[in-house]
Design a protein around this motif. Structure first.
Motif, PDB file in Angstrom:
ATOM      1  N   ILE A  13     -62.843  -3.147 133.563  1.00 59.19           N
ATOM      2  CA  ILE A  13     -62.665  -3.693 132.638  1.00 59.19           C
ATOM      3  C   ILE A  13     -61.479  -2.566 131.571  1.00 59.19           C
ATOM      4  N   GLU A  14     -61.694  -1.254 132.191  1.00 52.25           N
ATOM      5  CA  GLU A  14     -61.112  -0.273 131.575  1.00 52.25           C
ATOM      6  C   GLU A  14     -59.752  -0.336 132.041  1.00 52.25           C
ATOM      7  N   LEU A  15     -59.184  -1.168 132.854  1.00 53.73           N
ATOM      8  CA  LEU A  15     -57.439  -0.654 133.116  1.00 53.73           C
ATOM      9  C   LEU A  15     -57.318  -1.631 132.281  1.00 53.73           C
ATOM     10  N   THR A  16     -57.509  -2.605 131.201  1.00 57.38           N
ATOM     11  CA  THR A  16     -57.312  -3.276 130.406  1.00 57.38           C
ATOM     12  C   THR A  16     -57.054  -2.994 129.230  1.00 57.38           C
ATOM     13  N   ARG A  17     -56.897  -1.372 128.866  1.00 61.97           N
ATOM     14  CA  ARG A  17     -56.437  -0.693 128.165  1.00 61.97           C
ATOM     15  C   ARG A  17     -55.208   0.256 128.905  1.00 61.97           C
ATOM     16  N   GLY A  18     -53.519   1.078 127.419  1.00 60.48           N
ATOM     17  CA  GLY A  18     -53.551   2.110 127.652  1.00 60.48           C
ATOM     18  C   GLY A  18     -53.058   2.015 129.026  1.00 60.48           C
ATOM     19  N   ILE A  19     -52.154   1.274 129.884  1.00 63.94           N
ATOM     20  CA  ILE A  19     -51.250   1.010 131.293  1.00 63.94           C
ATOM     21  C   ILE A  19     -50.426  -0.002 130.714  1.00 63.94           C
ATOM     22  N   PRO A  20     -48.661   0.805 130.689  1.00 63.58           N
ATOM     23  CA  PRO A  20     -48.300  -0.643 130.163  1.00 63.58           C
ATOM     24  C   PRO A  20     -48.074  -1.744 131.083  1.00 63.58           C
ATOM     25  N   SER A  21     -47.450  -2.449 131.161  1.00 62.83           N
ATOM     26  CA  SER A  21     -47.500  -3.474 132.405  1.00 62.83           C
ATOM     27  C   SER A  21     -49.003  -4.423 132.652  1.00 62.83           C
ATOM     28  N   ILE A  22     -49.314  -3.302 133.440  1.00 62.80           N
ATOM     29  CA  ILE A  22     -50.597  -2.974 134.076  1.00 62.80           C
ATOM     30  C   ILE A  22     -52.325  -4.147 132.982  1.00 62.80           C
ATOM     31  N   SER A  23     -51.772  -3.313 131.882  1.00 63.08           N
ATOM     32  CA  SER A  23     -53.238  -3.892 131.481  1.00 63.08           C
ATOM     33  C   SER A  23     -53.079  -5.067 130.039  1.00 63.08           C
ATOM     34  N   TYR A  24     -51.350  -5.555 130.264  1.00 66.06           N
ATOM     35  CA  TYR A  24     -50.959  -6.910 129.697  1.00 66.06           C
ATOM     36  C   TYR A  24     -51.132  -8.198 130.659  1.00 66.06           C
ATOM     37  N   ASN A  25     -50.868  -7.707 132.408  1.00 62.30           N
ATOM     38  CA  ASN A  25     -51.277  -8.490 132.902  1.00 62.30           C
ATOM     39  C   ASN A  25     -53.056  -8.781 132.847  1.00 62.30           C
ATOM     40  N   LEU A  26     -53.327  -7.390 133.256  1.00 66.54           N
ATOM     41  CA  LEU A  26     -55.100  -7.944 133.230  1.00 66.54           C
ATOM     42  C   LEU A  26     -55.531  -8.834 132.293  1.00 66.54           C
ATOM     43  N   LYS A  27     -54.998  -8.519 130.967  1.00 65.91           N
ATOM     44  CA  LYS A  27     -55.547  -9.257 129.863  1.00 65.91           C
ATOM     45  C   LYS A  27     -54.908 -10.884 129.610  1.00 65.91           C
ATOM     46  N   HIS A  28     -54.173 -10.743 130.662  1.00 63.46           N
ATOM     47  CA  HIS A  28     -53.675 -12.842 130.360  1.00 63.46           C
ATOM     48  C   HIS A  28     -53.126 -13.088 131.425  1.00 63.46           C
ATOM     49  N   GLY A  29     -53.483 -12.567 132.514  1.00 69.61           N
ATOM     50  CA  GLY A  29     -53.157 -12.880 133.833  1.00 69.61           C
ATOM     51  C   GLY A  29     -54.084 -14.065 134.946  1.00 69.61           C
ATOM     52  N   GLY A  30     -55.280 -14.245 134.222  1.00 68.19           N
ATOM     53  CA  GLY A  30     -56.159 -14.950 134.403  1.00 68.19           C
ATOM     54  C   GLY A  30     -57.068 -14.225 134.989  1.00 68.19           C
ATOM     55  N   GLY A  31     -57.648 -12.928 135.210  1.00 65.52           N
ATOM     56  CA  GLY A  31     -58.304 -12.433 136.532  1.00 65.52           C
ATOM     57  C   GLY A  31     -59.492 -12.287 136.077  1.00 65.52           C
TER      58      GLY A  31
END
Length: 246
Positions: free
Chosen positions: A106-124
Motif C-alpha cells: 500500500i505504501e507504493l500508492t503514494r508519491g511515485i508518478p504514474s505508478i502510484s496512480y495506476n495502483l490506485k485506479h488500475g484494479g489491483g
C-alpha cells in the motif's frame, strides 16, 4: 565491463525512465477521467512498453517466450519468481491481453508518478503487510474483480525479491486466497531470468549488457488439487527452468 559501462549509461536510463513516469501521470489522469477503465488501461500498457524497452539504453536484451495458447476469456493466476523492480513493466506489457493485476504494498500508492496512480485506479490489490485482515480482504476483492471481468493476477509468492537470483520458498497464501474466490482460474507459472543482475551493484550503477528473459511455463489446471499443491508445483517448475533444486 558491465559495471564500467553501467556508470556511463545508467544516468541516461534513469533520465528516460523517470521522464516516462512524469509524462504519463497526466496522460493516465486524462484517460481515466475521460475514457474510464479501457482508456486508462491503454495508457498504462503504453507506459509499460516504454519502461520495458528503455532497458535497451543499458544494452539489455529482452526476450519473452510463451509457447502456450492461454485463454483470453478465463481468469489466470500468474505465479512468478521476483528478482527486481524491472520485472514488473515487462509483465504488464507482455501480459496486457490478460488484464494482469498486481498485489502491491500500500505504501507504493503514494508519491511515485504514474505508478502510484495506476495502483490506485488500475484494479489491483494494495495491501498493508502489517494488517493481515486488510490484506486478505483486498486479495478477495481482487478475486471478485477477476471473476466478474475475466481479469488475471500476477503473484510473487516469494514475498520479496531474490537479490542473488536464488529462488526463495513460495508462500501458499496468495494463490490459496485467490482460488477461494476464483476457483476456475488457470494457474500459470512464469520464470524470470537475470533481472537480478541489473541491480547486482545496487541502484547505481545498473549493470550493462544483461540478457533478461520472461518465459511462460506449462499451465496448471486446479481441478481437485489443493492450492498448496498448486503453489508447490509452480515452484518446482520455476526451479527446474532455473536449474535450482529445492
Amino acid at each position: 565491463m558491465n559495471k564500467f559501462f553501467g556508470y556511463i549509461f545508467s544516468p541516461l536510463f534513469y533520465l528516460f525512465f523517470g521522464l516516462m513516469l512524469v509524462i504519463f501521470q497526466p496522460i493516465q489522469w486524462l484517460c481515466y477521467n475521460l475514457g474510464g477503465y479501457k482508456a486508462h488501461k491503454k495508457s498504462v500498457d503504453l507506459l509499460n512498453f516504454f519502461l520495458t524497452y528503455t532497458l535497451y539504453l543499458l544494452g539489455t536484451s529482452i526476450r519473452f517466450h510463451n509457447p502456450y495458447q492461454l485463454p483470453a476469456n478465463r481468469p489466470i493466476i500468474f505465479v512468478v519468481n521476483h528478482q527486481s523492480m524491472y520485472d514488473i513493466p515487462a509483465l504488464i506489457w507482455f501480459l496486457r491481453r490478460h488484464h494482469a493485476k498486481f498485489i502491491s504494498k500500500i505504501e507504493l500508492t503514494r508519491g511515485i508518478p504514474s505508478i502510484s496512480y495506476n495502483l490506485k485506479h488500475g484494479g489491483g490489490a494494495n495491501i498493508d503487510r502489517k494488517d493481515n485482515k486488510q490484506a486478505i480482504m483486498e486479495i478477495l476483492k481482487l478475486g471478485k474483480r477477476m471473476k466478474e471481468n475475466n481479469w488475471s493476477a500476477v503473484i510473487f509468492p516469494e514475498g520479496t525479491r531474490a537479490k542473488d537470483g536464488r529462488v526463495k520458498t513460495f508462500q501458499f497464501g496468495g494463490v490459496a486466497t485467490l482460488l477461494k474466490t476464483v476457483p476456475n482460474a488457470l494457474v500459470v507459472p512464469v520464470v524470470i531470468e537475470n533481472s537480478w543482475k541489473l541491480v547486482q551493484y545496487g541502484p547505481f550503477p545498473l549493470s550493462f549488457g544483461e540478457r533478461l528473459s520472461w518465459t511462460v511455463l506449462a499451465p496448471i489446471e486446479p481441478g481437485t488439487l489443493h492450492p498448496n499443491e498448486i503453489t508447490l508445483q509452480a515452484e518446482l517448475e520455476v526451479r527446474q527452468k532455473l536449474n535450482q533444486p529445492l
